[in-house]
Design a protein around this motif. Structure first.
Motif, mmCIF file in Angstrom:
data_model
loop_
_atom_site.group_PDB
_atom_site.id
_atom_site.type_symbol
_atom_site.label_atom_id
_atom_site.label_comp_id
_atom_site.label_asym_id
_atom_site.label_seq_id
_atom_site.Cartn_x
_atom_site.Cartn_y
_atom_site.Cartn_z
ATOM 1 N N MET A 212 0.834 -1.201 0.000
ATOM 2 C CA MET A 212 0.000 0.000 0.000
ATOM 3 C C MET A 212 0.869 1.251 0.000
ATOM 4 N N ARG A 213 1.967 1.183 0.704
ATOM 5 C CA ARG A 213 2.899 2.321 0.721
ATOM 6 C C ARG A 213 3.492 2.550 -0.662
ATOM 7 N N LEU A 214 3.742 1.485 -1.415
ATOM 8 C CA LEU A 214 4.194 1.640 -2.801
ATOM 9 C C LEU A 214 3.141 2.390 -3.611
ATOM 10 N N ARG A 215 1.873 1.987 -3.447
ATOM 11 C CA ARG A 215 0.779 2.619 -4.192
ATOM 12 C C ARG A 215 0.702 4.112 -3.902
ATOM 13 N N LEU A 216 0.723 4.452 -2.620
ATOM 14 C CA LEU A 216 0.553 5.858 -2.247
ATOM 15 C C LEU A 216 1.783 6.686 -2.582
ATOM 16 N N ALA A 217 2.958 6.087 -2.452
ATOM 17 C CA ALA A 217 4.181 6.804 -2.838
ATOM 18 C C ALA A 217 4.176 7.095 -4.333
ATOM 19 N N MET A 218 3.785 6.108 -5.135
ATOM 20 C CA MET A 218 3.753 6.309 -6.587
ATOM 21 C C MET A 218 2.743 7.367 -6.981
ATOM 22 N N ARG A 219 1.697 7.541 -6.178
ATOM 23 C CA ARG A 219 0.701 8.562 -6.482
ATOM 24 C C ARG A 219 1.337 9.956 -6.513
ATOM 25 N N LEU A 220 2.426 10.131 -5.792
ATOM 26 C CA LEU A 220 3.085 11.437 -5.707
ATOM 27 C C LEU A 220 4.184 11.616 -6.745
ATOM 28 N N SER A 221 4.380 10.631 -7.601
ATOM 29 C CA SER A 221 5.568 10.588 -8.454
ATOM 30 C C SER A 221 5.681 11.759 -9.418
ATOM 31 N N GLU A 222 4.561 12.322 -9.843
ATOM 32 C CA GLU A 222 4.612 13.391 -10.834
ATOM 33 C C GLU A 222 4.690 14.772 -10.208
ATOM 34 N N VAL A 223 4.281 14.894 -8.941
ATOM 35 C CA VAL A 223 4.233 16.209 -8.302
ATOM 36 C C VAL A 223 5.292 16.374 -7.218
ATOM 37 N N ASP A 224 5.732 15.269 -6.626
ATOM 38 C CA ASP A 224 6.685 15.312 -5.518
ATOM 39 C C ASP A 224 7.640 14.135 -5.660
ATOM 40 N N PRO A 225 8.432 14.100 -6.737
ATOM 41 C CA PRO A 225 9.219 12.901 -7.063
ATOM 42 C C PRO A 225 10.239 12.510 -6.016
ATOM 43 N N ALA A 226 10.835 13.463 -5.331
ATOM 44 C CA ALA A 226 11.845 13.113 -4.325
ATOM 45 C C ALA A 226 11.199 12.357 -3.162
ATOM 46 N N LYS A 227 10.056 12.851 -2.684
ATOM 47 C CA LYS A 227 9.347 12.170 -1.602
ATOM 48 C C LYS A 227 8.855 10.807 -2.070
ATOM 49 N N ALA A 228 8.305 10.760 -3.273
ATOM 50 C CA ALA A 228 7.800 9.506 -3.819
ATOM 51 C C ALA A 228 8.914 8.465 -3.884
ATOM 52 N N LYS A 229 10.061 8.855 -4.393
ATOM 53 C CA LYS A 229 11.187 7.937 -4.545
ATOM 54 C C LYS A 229 11.673 7.425 -3.186
ATOM 55 N N ALA A 230 11.832 8.319 -2.233
ATOM 56 C CA ALA A 230 12.342 7.921 -0.913
ATOM 57 C C ALA A 230 11.386 6.947 -0.231
ATOM 58 N N GLU A 231 10.098 7.267 -0.250
ATOM 59 C CA GLU A 231 9.115 6.399 0.401
ATOM 60 C C GLU A 231 9.004 5.060 -0.321
ATOM 61 N N PHE A 232 9.009 5.101 -1.639
ATOM 62 C CA PHE A 232 8.860 3.877 -2.423
ATOM 63 C C PHE A 232 10.046 2.948 -2.189
ATOM 64 N N GLU A 233 11.237 3.482 -2.283
ATOM 65 C CA GLU A 233 12.424 2.644 -2.116
ATOM 66 C C GLU A 233 12.488 2.033 -0.722
ATOM 67 N N ASP A 234 12.105 2.796 0.278
ATOM 68 C CA ASP A 234 12.131 2.286 1.641
ATOM 69 C C ASP A 234 11.124 1.146 1.801
ATOM 70 N N ALA A 235 9.918 1.315 1.253
ATOM 71 C CA ALA A 235 8.904 0.264 1.346
ATOM 72 C C ALA A 235 9.282 -0.958 0.521
ATOM 73 N N ALA A 236 9.882 -0.729 -0.654
ATOM 74 C CA ALA A 236 10.243 -1.834 -1.545
ATOM 75 C C ALA A 236 11.334 -2.720 -0.953
ATOM 76 N N ALA A 237 12.079 -2.204 -0.001
ATOM 77 C CA ALA A 237 13.117 -2.995 0.657
ATOM 78 C C ALA A 237 12.541 -3.987 1.661
#
Length: 634
Positions: A212-237
């Motif tokens: 779910m964190r991947l889903r919500l992080a990706m939702r921010l990918s176009e407007v807040d890419p740095a936050k999206a990337k940090a949250e996504f990578e942390d959850a994907a680990a």
């Protein structure tokens, strides 16, 4: 303990305007009637999850008429033409507030019990599960309306928060709650019955939280890419929802209650959308003759044939690539999931066939007429063994003289598998995890597998769900374009030509002709110059795979990216609630051609003017169906 119920009821009034704390359903004991020692956390979690399955009243309005329409999973104009219903929106807002109230009460009950020393070995885990589930509910509410109140259940009128603040809160909650879940805890006998999704299997809840964190992080990918990337990578680990056994799903049942099927109302035909048809046809290069019994083979048309042209009865004022044509047979090649998801008109013995509505014979009536202006029959069409879908919108006089294009028995309709209240409603499946990982890989983010592997695993997982795995190898290797110019093969990124020629026949005279068919220019995405890049492939497969359980996610992806290609509504007559779409610009796409959110219920405006003003101020635009949310394309 009385404090908790009083507090929750006050908060519910503040958030839901007109809603009040309703009686809790009978689950062992009614918590409203229980003593402080008898109330259990799991009662409230159970109530919240089951309530969010949506009883037929709210399911028809929200899941079907709003989400399946905005997500282009079925043929309907409604909100796709800019028309929202305040009554439906109010009901959804109030229902959602009830579900959130129950989740919050679970947390409050647990905290009060802890303060009194009444702690069970699993209590901390149930708090985390309530928090994780609350994240989903809040994301659903925000993705519909926009700004909502984070601290909505504190006994006072809440302050609304920006969508950015809401998402930052949700991401933080998922990270903290998943970290605090203790998967080593052994539950007592009987506890699992209180969790209709996972039976309180904490390892699965942990995977769900991370995905779910991947889903919500990706939702921010176009407007807040740095936050999206940090949250996504942390959850994907962490551990992720990757196996079919990890799917977040809840069993439906016949009747009229929270667990009745969300697509079970018989009067909704749920005809296949043109969006889906354009994605299905040709995609994967699998012949219809390799999918269907020999009795259908004579109806399968050549690959370069588009159908009968009825210029006086089928609208062409839309950028739908097959506009104006009726396919008087079955497609030569089609995605193998299509015939599993929708019935072929006239195939009454198929397990896919839906006889709804049961009170008339419309589902088995395949012969319909095209009329002239006086009502005289111009042409009778037998739709048996045909496959068509058309754009929504206002067809004007073409619609009034065309009895075929939106009739129950003449069009492919949703499988009975999903209409009879016997399925398991899916909230998150492994294929979504894989497609999210594939998208992240294309962006260059650090993920545990390659983009190609994640993409192909997502398709593989969904093919297994539909029972079409025998076609997987040929499908993954295919470089055939669908009607929107996208292919399946990861390594095939060659763009299609601007157009291609197809044979047709004049529907009135039977004269043969050759038509130039455009691959549509999706001008929302990369100005329409790209149709077959990796991201388009990923979202195309994600869109098809999410059928039919996750229309809200399909809508959110389109709002975020402009993918996949959504055809414009037909404008034979201007749409009064979408004046920006005209007969002069229907061949291109704009964000304002597609709904972006629901308007706030009038009850909020009337009962809490200050809160309403705050919420609208955070929108960055008018309280309008076409005002994009913070994370969406502008």
């Amino acid at each position: 303990m009385k404090n908790i119920f009083k507090k929750s009821g006050l908060a519910l009034t503040a958030v839901a305007m007109l809603a009040s704390c309703s009686d809790f359903e009978e689950i062992n004991k009614d918590p409203n009637a229980a003593s402080a020692d008898q109330v259990q956390i799991e009662y409230f979690i159970n109530k919240s999850i089951i309530g969010a399955q949506q009883d037929p009243n709210i399911a028809e309005r929200s899941f079907v008429l709003y989400w399946k329409t905005t997500g282009h999973q079925m043929l309907r104009t409604g909100i796709s033409g800019g028309t929202a219903d305040d009554g439906w929106s109010s009901e959804y807002y109030n229902y959602s507030s009830n579900w959130l109230n129950a989740a919050n009460t679970a947390i409050e009950v647990a905290q009060e019990k802890q303060a009194k020393g009444d702690v069970k070995v699993y209590s901390q885990n149930l708090i985390q599960i309530a928090r994780i589930w609350r994240v989903y509910l809040m994301s659903e509410l925000s993705d519909n309306f926009g700004p909502i109140a984070i601290e909505a259940f504190q006994g006072t009128n809440p302050q609304f928060n920006t969508v950015k603040d809401v998402y930052y809160f949700l991401l933080a909650e998922l990270k903290d709650a998943s970290t605090k879940l203790d998967v080593a805890v052994v539950n007592p006998s009987g506890l699992s019955a209180g969790d209709p999704a996972y039976g309180y299997d904490y390892s699965k809840w942990k995977k769900y939280a991370n995905s779910m964190r991947l889903r919500l992080a990706m939702r921010l990918s176009e407007v807040d890419p740095a936050k999206a990337k940090a949250e996504f990578e942390d959850a994907a680990a962490g551990v992720l929802l990757k196996e079919v056994d990890d799917t977040f799903k809840v069993q439906e049942r016949p009747g009229w209650d929270d667990l009745s099927g969300v697509m079970s109302r018989e009067w909704n035909e749920q005809i296949m959308s043109a969006t889906l048809n354009n994605l299905y046809i040709g995609l994967g290069g699998i012949n219809s003759t390799d999918q269907l019994a020999s009795s259908f083979h004579a109806s399968v048309k050549p690959a370069n044939y588009i159908g009968l042209k009825f210029a006086n009865h089928f609208s062409m004022k839309t950028n739908e690539p097959g506009a104006g044509y009726w396919l008087d047979g079955l497609p030569n090649k089609i995605d193998p999931r299509a015939y599993k998801t929708f019935n072929i008109p006239g195939d009454f013995t198929s397990p896919v066939f839906s006889g709804y509505p049961s009170w008339d014979n419309s589902s088995k009536t395949t012969s319909r007429d095209l009329l002239d202006g006086t009502g005289a029959v111009v042409k009778t069409i037998d739709a048996k063994n045909t496959w068509n879908a058309f754009a929504a919108g206002d067809w004007g006089t073409l619609g009034s003289t065309n009895q075929v294009r939106s009739f129950n028995g003449t069009m492919p309709r949703m499988s009975q598998q999903f209409r009879g209240s016997t399925s398991q409603r899916i909230f998150f499946a492994p294929w979504e995890t894989y497609f999210l990982l594939a998208e992240a890989a294309v962006k260059g983010w650090a993920v545990p597998m390659t983009g190609k592997d994640a993409y192909e695993e997502g398709i593989k997982s969904n093919f297994a769900y539909w029972g079409v795995s025998s076609h997987l190898g040929a499908y993954l290797a295919s470089s055939d374009y669908n009607r929107t110019g996208t292919s399946v093969s990861w390594t095939h990124t060659t763009e299609p030509p601007a157009s291609h020629t197809m044979d047709y026949k004049d529907g009135y005279t039977n004269a043969a002709g050759v038509a130039t068919i455009l691959y549509p220019n999706n001008t929302i995405y990369k100005n329409g110059t790209v149709k077959n890049d990796l991201l388009t492939k990923i979202i195309t497969q994600k869109f098809i795979s999410q059928m039919p359980w996750l229309p809200l996610e399909a809508w959110s992806d389109h709002r975020r990216l402009g993918l996949p290609f959504f055809e414009n509504p037909a404008v034979e007559v201007p749409l009064p609630n979408m004046p920006v779409l005209t007969s002069g610009n229907f061949m291109s796409n704009q964000v304002k051609f597609f709904p972006q959110r629901l308007k706030y219920p009038s009850g909020l405006r009337n009962s809490n003017a200050a809160g309403y003003a705050q919420a609208v101020g955070f929108l960055g635009g008018a309280d309008d169906v076409f005002t994009p949310l913070w994370w969406a394309k502008k």
